[in-house]
Design a protein around this motif. Structure first.
Motif, mmCIF file in Angstrom:
data_model
loop_
_atom_site.group_PDB
_atom_site.id
_atom_site.type_symbol
_atom_site.label_atom_id
_atom_site.label_comp_id
_atom_site.label_asym_id
_atom_site.label_seq_id
_atom_site.Cartn_x
_atom_site.Cartn_y
_atom_site.Cartn_z
ATOM 1 N N ILE A 590 0.866 -1.185 0.000
ATOM 2 C CA ILE A 590 0.000 0.000 0.000
ATOM 3 C C ILE A 590 0.900 1.232 0.000
ATOM 4 C CG2 ILE A 590 -1.803 1.292 1.204
ATOM 5 C CD1 ILE A 590 -2.625 -1.306 2.577
ATOM 6 N N SER A 591 0.689 2.117 -0.948
ATOM 7 C CA SER A 591 1.488 3.350 -0.992
ATOM 8 C C SER A 591 0.568 4.557 -1.074
ATOM 9 C CB SER A 591 2.443 3.344 -2.195
ATOM 10 O OG SER A 591 1.721 3.382 -3.418
ATOM 11 N N ASN A 592 0.989 5.641 -0.452
ATOM 12 C CA ASN A 592 0.234 6.904 -0.459
ATOM 13 C C ASN A 592 1.154 8.033 -0.883
ATOM 14 O OD1 ASN A 592 -2.362 5.959 0.846
ATOM 15 N ND2 ASN A 592 -0.911 5.394 2.448
ATOM 16 N N GLU A 593 0.712 8.831 -1.834
ATOM 17 C CA GLU A 593 1.521 9.942 -2.343
ATOM 18 C C GLU A 593 0.709 11.225 -2.346
ATOM 19 O OE1 GLU A 593 3.882 8.747 -6.068
ATOM 20 O OE2 GLU A 593 2.193 7.339 -6.045
ATOM 21 N N ILE A 594 1.315 12.299 -1.886
ATOM 22 C CA ILE A 594 0.721 13.632 -2.026
ATOM 23 C C ILE A 594 1.315 14.246 -3.283
ATOM 24 C CG2 ILE A 594 0.531 15.937 -1.030
ATOM 25 C CD1 ILE A 594 0.583 14.669 1.717
ATOM 26 N N LEU A 595 0.489 14.448 -4.293
ATOM 27 C CA LEU A 595 0.970 14.946 -5.582
ATOM 28 C C LEU A 595 1.115 16.461 -5.595
ATOM 29 C CD1 LEU A 595 -1.275 12.686 -7.856
ATOM 30 C CD2 LEU A 595 1.038 12.221 -7.004
ATOM 31 N N SER A 596 0.255 17.154 -4.860
ATOM 32 C CA SER A 596 0.343 18.620 -4.782
ATOM 33 C C SER A 596 -0.492 19.102 -3.609
ATOM 34 C CB SER A 596 -0.148 19.281 -6.079
ATOM 35 O OG SER A 596 -1.533 19.037 -6.265
ATOM 36 N N VAL A 609 -4.066 13.544 -4.126
ATOM 37 C CA VAL A 609 -3.499 12.347 -3.513
ATOM 38 C C VAL A 609 -3.674 11.137 -4.426
ATOM 39 C CG1 VAL A 609 -3.620 10.805 -1.509
ATOM 40 C CG2 VAL A 609 -4.000 13.269 -1.217
ATOM 41 N N ARG A 610 -2.687 10.255 -4.356
ATOM 42 C CA ARG A 610 -2.809 8.967 -5.043
ATOM 43 C C ARG A 610 -2.491 7.845 -4.063
ATOM 44 N NH1 ARG A 610 -0.025 9.318 -10.058
ATOM 45 N NH2 ARG A 610 1.946 9.118 -8.925
ATOM 46 N N THR A 611 -3.413 6.897 -3.927
ATOM 47 C CA THR A 611 -3.222 5.701 -3.104
ATOM 48 C C THR A 611 -3.236 4.486 -4.026
ATOM 49 O OG1 THR A 611 -4.242 6.655 -1.122
ATOM 50 C CG2 THR A 611 -4.236 4.248 -1.304
ATOM 51 N N THR A 612 -2.240 3.629 -3.858
ATOM 52 C CA THR A 612 -2.133 2.455 -4.736
ATOM 53 C C THR A 612 -2.067 1.180 -3.909
ATOM 54 O OG1 THR A 612 -0.907 3.788 -6.353
ATOM 55 C CG2 THR A 612 -0.833 1.388 -6.610
ATOM 56 N N PHE A 613 -2.957 0.253 -4.210
ATOM 57 C CA PHE A 613 -2.943 -1.088 -3.619
ATOM 58 C C PHE A 613 -2.358 -2.037 -4.667
ATOM 59 C CE2 PHE A 613 -6.631 1.242 -2.010
ATOM 60 C CZ PHE A 613 -6.486 1.126 -0.635
ATOM 61 N N ILE A 655 -13.380 14.346 0.737
ATOM 62 C CA ILE A 655 -12.727 13.734 -0.414
ATOM 63 C C ILE A 655 -13.636 13.951 -1.614
ATOM 64 C CG2 ILE A 655 -12.085 11.553 -1.509
ATOM 65 C CD1 ILE A 655 -11.123 10.538 1.157
ATOM 66 N N THR A 656 -13.070 14.465 -2.692
ATOM 67 C CA THR A 656 -13.834 14.686 -3.921
ATOM 68 C C THR A 656 -13.031 14.179 -5.105
ATOM 69 O OG1 THR A 656 -12.921 16.922 -4.101
ATOM 70 C CG2 THR A 656 -15.062 16.704 -3.015
ATOM 71 N N ALA A 657 -13.684 14.196 -6.282
ATOM 72 C CA ALA A 657 -13.045 13.812 -7.549
ATOM 73 C C ALA A 657 -12.346 12.464 -7.441
ATOM 74 C CB ALA A 657 -12.063 14.897 -7.991
ATOM 75 N N PHE A 658 -13.046 11.474 -6.859
ATOM 76 C CA PHE A 658 -12.458 10.152 -6.618
ATOM 77 C C PHE A 658 -12.517 9.309 -7.893
ATOM 78 C CE2 PHE A 658 -11.805 5.937 -5.103
ATOM 79 C CZ PHE A 658 -11.099 6.045 -3.914
ATOM 80 N N GLU A 659 -11.364 8.741 -8.280
ATOM 81 C CA GLU A 659 -11.286 7.853 -9.439
ATOM 82 C C GLU A 659 -10.403 6.671 -9.094
ATOM 83 O OE1 GLU A 659 -9.881 10.018 -12.797
ATOM 84 O OE2 GLU A 659 -11.647 11.341 -12.909
ATOM 85 N N ALA A 660 -10.691 5.506 -9.698
ATOM 86 C CA ALA A 660 -9.915 4.293 -9.435
ATOM 87 C C ALA A 660 -9.689 3.523 -10.728
ATOM 88 C CB ALA A 660 -10.625 3.419 -8.408
ATOM 89 N N THR A 661 -8.568 2.825 -10.788
ATOM 90 C CA THR A 661 -8.222 2.025 -11.965
ATOM 91 C C THR A 661 -8.594 0.557 -11.748
ATOM 92 O OG1 THR A 661 -5.988 1.561 -11.156
ATOM 93 C CG2 THR A 661 -6.301 3.584 -12.440
ATOM 94 N N ASN A 662 -8.305 -0.257 -12.735
ATOM 95 C CA ASN A 662 -8.507 -1.711 -12.702
ATOM 96 C C ASN A 662 -9.982 -2.090 -12.543
ATOM 97 O OD1 ASN A 662 -6.945 -4.170 -12.929
ATOM 98 N ND2 ASN A 662 -7.589 -4.669 -10.852
ATOM 99 N N ALA A 691 -5.152 1.815 -8.457
ATOM 100 C CA ALA A 691 -4.658 3.157 -8.142
ATOM 101 C C ALA A 691 -5.840 4.096 -7.986
ATOM 102 C CB ALA A 691 -3.717 3.654 -9.230
ATOM 103 N N CYS A 692 -5.914 4.750 -6.842
ATOM 104 C CA CYS A 692 -7.001 5.687 -6.554
ATOM 105 C C CYS A 692 -6.440 7.102 -6.502
ATOM 106 C CB CYS A 692 -7.663 5.354 -5.222
ATOM 107 S SG CYS A 692 -8.256 3.650 -5.090
ATOM 108 N N THR A 693 -7.004 7.991 -7.290
ATOM 109 C CA THR A 693 -6.611 9.400 -7.224
ATOM 110 C C THR A 693 -7.812 10.196 -6.731
ATOM 111 O OG1 THR A 693 -7.198 9.702 -9.556
ATOM 112 C CG2 THR A 693 -4.890 9.228 -9.051
ATOM 113 N N TYR A 694 -7.564 11.166 -5.871
ATOM 114 C CA TYR A 694 -8.660 11.922 -5.277
ATOM 115 C C TYR A 694 -8.141 13.230 -4.694
ATOM 116 C CZ TYR A 694 -6.780 9.170 -1.337
ATOM 117 O OH TYR A 694 -5.946 8.557 -0.425
ATOM 118 N N THR A 695 -9.080 14.118 -4.424
ATOM 119 C CA THR A 695 -8.764 15.430 -3.856
ATOM 120 C C THR A 695 -9.201 15.461 -2.398
ATOM 121 O OG1 THR A 695 -9.060 16.519 -5.995
ATOM 122 C CG2 THR A 695 -9.167 17.913 -4.028
ATOM 123 N N VAL A 696 -8.285 15.824 -1.530
ATOM 124 C CA VAL A 696 -8.571 15.930 -0.097
ATOM 125 C C VAL A 696 -8.546 17.398 0.307
ATOM 126 C CG1 VAL A 696 -7.803 15.352 2.230
ATOM 127 C CG2 VAL A 696 -7.556 13.674 0.395
#
Length: 718
Positions: A590-596, A609-613, A655-662, A691-696
């Protein structure tokens, strides 16, 4: 006074200038300036030679005597063409004239003034008039002031140099004494530690006094570097504060209550001594915090040498203070938690990270730790199935929200309650189920993962399991979370394989804690405390207390595994559970990244933010693992882990603008006043990632940077 040939003195006519026109006449200052430009400057030696020429012509002659005297005056006062207009007699001699005329006057003889006895006009620059004129003292006064200033500046410079040199020596002694404190504590020589702490206090007090002098006060007004002086004064003030109010009383308390006396030879806790020591920590905590606040608020220094010293010290003291403040928070709990107000029983749960649950893992084994009259009694660890009731006690009232989010089939089976990431709720269920099964009241629950077992073995040494497997501080996690499963359960497992691994898992926890408490002393106790404090940071160690007041104190320490409800400390919760029973947690990342990040007008912050499982298992590993390790339910794809994923917004945030891959589908929900996005059983096969990208957006009350609370993984042990 008249010229020697009777010519009245007047203005000096510039050679070559008209003597009749007004434009040809210069003022004295103009004459001086032009004479300086046209005539070579005479040295001191040249000026001194002129009187000797006068004496050579004969001093008995009155004219020559006067000329000689005038020459001496000129040599003494160093009068040349640049500083004084030339006298009429000098002009007469130099030009070889019989008389001297001013710009519009003709030469006259002494006869016009009554021959030799006639009264001649006085020349203000004649020798006799010079004797009468009072010399100006201004040049000597200015020179005296300059000399005084030079002496004063030199004195201040020497004083500043001496003061700076003394301060440097004191600072060096402080560093040495601080290191001596650390060395003495490690060597358990608390008298020496106390002595060094007092020395630090004395030195810092002297430094404060030195830096309070007018000299250093004036230095604060020096452009640029004056700010560095202010910073150093703040730093020394903080050192004086923390040494007097923290280091000295704390080391004195250690000297009076050394850790090796906190536990007796018969393994009984000296609760009174522990309380006194923790009280000293609590008393010292404010000074420690003030020191850290001061150091962290210091502006960047202009002198790089100072910056290079402060930066590492700031990082180190901040880390120490974090532990210090947590230890101070324990002080009010010490007596009750340690049994001073009555016997205590705690349920110790070893959560299995290979069988991942949001709260940490499946509770593979459990044991009790009892404190009776200060005596520490550790009972054997057993498999969860043997010590916990099957169903969650009805009086706990599992809510519809909990059933919907985490599954009714999980929340109503006590051992599976860990699907809920809120450990305070999970621990409450486990304690109730344990009490229902055993009839024993539990005062609290302590949760540890296999990584903590490894940390304990690094303190006490290795242990051997019933099958001959050796565990130590370097391999315990890998053996317990991977190797034993592949040894007994890979491929086509036997019916006894699961029982063997469960028993070995329980034995590992039992032997590790038994060895710890059997050899408990001040050294092992301090190391164990450090291990527990480190585990609180990543949820590998969590505590829950049955008493609501005591639990509230634990919540303030951020060590109870509760969902964060403090808007000032924004935290995103990222939790993972394996829906199908398996041991595949070994392969999960599990990884968590603050993109900006952006600060908003209302004081809140917005983060991208991007969280990846990630499932790092290969297809070959899944195939060779077998159904027990890889997990399989009839009607579902073999090798697909079907996880339950939960991502919580910070308290007071969104949390807004939530998107996920796979292809993972997430839905929005609410839990205990927190917004979250949840996905129930998305596809998650070997080698796949979600991979989940979202706005916090945080609350406007946020005072700290955004952080993450995450289900512990085994990434670092693979």
């Amino acid at each position: 006074m008249a010229d020697m040939n009777g010519a009245p003195r007047g203005r000096h006519v510039r050679p070559g200038a008209s003597q009749t026109g007004g434009s040809g006449v210069e003022s004295a200052s103009g004459s001086r300036n032009r004479a300086a430009a046209q005539q070579p400057r005479r040295s001191v030696s040249q000026s001194a030679a002129q009187p000797r020429q006068g004496r050579a012509q004969g001093t008995n002659n009155p004219r020559n005597r006067v000329a000689s005297q005038q020459g001496r005056v000129q040599a003494t006062q160093r009068v040349d063409a640049r500083t004084r207009p030339m006298s009429a007699s000098s002009a007469y001699r130099q030009e070889g004239l019989t008389g001297y005329a001013q710009s519009n006057r003709q030469p006259v003889s002494t006869a016009q003034y009554g021959g030799r006895g006639g009264q001649l006009p006085q020349d203000p620059y004649s020798f006799s008039n010079m004797k009468k004129k009072k010399r100006s003292k201004a040049p000597f006064i200015v020179l005296s002031v300059v000399l005084v200033l030079i002496i004063a500046v030199a004195g201040v410079g020497f004083t500043a140099y001496s003061s700076a040199k003394e301060l440097k020596g004191q600072a060096s002694s402080v560093v040495t004494s601080v290191n001596n404190i650390l060395d003495a504590v490690k060597a358990q020589d608390y008298a020496a530690a106390s002595y060094s702490a007092q020395k630090v206090s004395d030195l810092s007090s002297d430094m404060v006094e030195e830096l309070s002098s007018p000299l250093w006060t004036a230095a604060t007004y020096v452009p640029v570097y004056g700010e560095d002086v202010k910073g150093i004064r703040m730093l020394v003030d903080a050192l004086d504060d923390v040494s007097a109010d923290a280091l000295v009383p704390l080391t004195q308390s250690l000297e009076a209550n050394p850790p090796d006396g906190l536990i007796s030879s018969d393994k009984r806790i000296n609760v009174e001594a522990v309380s006194q020591l923790l009280d000293a920590v609590e008393t010292a905590a404010p000074a420690m915090q003030r020191c850290v606040d001061t150091v962290e608020s210091l502006p960047e220094m202009h002198i790089e040498q100072i910056n290079s010293m402060i930066a590492p010290a700031t990082e180190k003291i901040s880390g120490i203070n974090d532990l210090f403040q947590k230890a101070a928070s324990l002080a009010p709990l010490a007596e009750s938690v340690l049994g001073a107000n009555g016997d205590r029983t705690y349920l110790v749960v070893a959560q299995n990270s290979a069988e991942m649950r949001a709260s940490g893992g499946f509770p593979g084994s459990m044991g009790t730790l009892r404190l009776q009259n200060g005596e520490i009694i550790l009972d054997d660890f057993s498999k969860v199935y043997d010590v916990m009731s099957e169903e969650t006690p009805a009086y706990l009232g599992i809510t519809d929200v909990e059933n919907n989010l985490f599954g009714a089939s999980f929340m109503n089976v006590a051992r599976d309650a860990g699907m809920d990431p809120d450990f305070t709720r999970v621990a409450e269920i486990w304690a109730a189920a344990f009490e229902e099964k055993n009839g024993t009241h539990v005062d609290g629950v302590v949760s540890v993962t296999p990584s903590v077992v490894q940390d304990i073995l690094s303190i006490v040494g290795s242990v051997s399991l019933a099958d001959g497997t050796t565990l130590d501080g370097s391999n315990a996690t890998k053996v317990l979370q991977h190797d034993l499963y592949w040894k007994y359960l890979s491929g086509t497992p036997t019916s006894e394989g699961g029982d063997i691994t469960d028993a070995l898992f329980a034995q590992a926890a039992d032997l590790a804690f038994e060895k710890l408490f059997a050899g408990l002393n001040s050294d092992t106790m301090m190391k164990f405390a450090s291990c527990m404090l480190d585990g609180m940071k990543d949820r590998t160690v969590m505590f829950w207390l049955a008493d609501d007041g005591e639990q509230a104190m634990l919540d303030d320490m951020d060590c109870s595994g509760a969902l964060n409800d403090d808007p000032s400390k924004p935290e995103v919760g990222v939790f993972f559970s394996l829906w199908i029973g398996s041991k595949m947690g070994w392969y999960i990342d599990i990884s968590n990244e603050i993109l900006s990040s952006t600060k908003n007008a209302d004081g809140s912050y917005t983060y991208q933010v991007r969280t990846t499982f990630s499932n790092t298992a290969s297809q070959d590993e899944v195939s060779s693992a077998g159904d027990y390790i890889a997990g399989y339910l009839e009607g579902f794809d073999r090798g697909n882990l079907y996880p339950c994923l939960h991502i919580y917004a910070p308290a007071g945030g969104t949390i807004t603008a939530f998107e996920a891959t796979n292809g993972a589908q997430f839905s929005e929900a609410q839990h205990d006043g927190l917004q979250l996005y949840t996905s129930f059983r998305p596809d998650f096969r070997s080698g796949e990632s979600i991979a989940c990208t979202y706005t916090v957006t945080t609350s406007a009350e946020a005072e700290e940077e955004l952080t993450f609370a995450t289900t512990p993984t085994l990434t670092n042990y693979r």
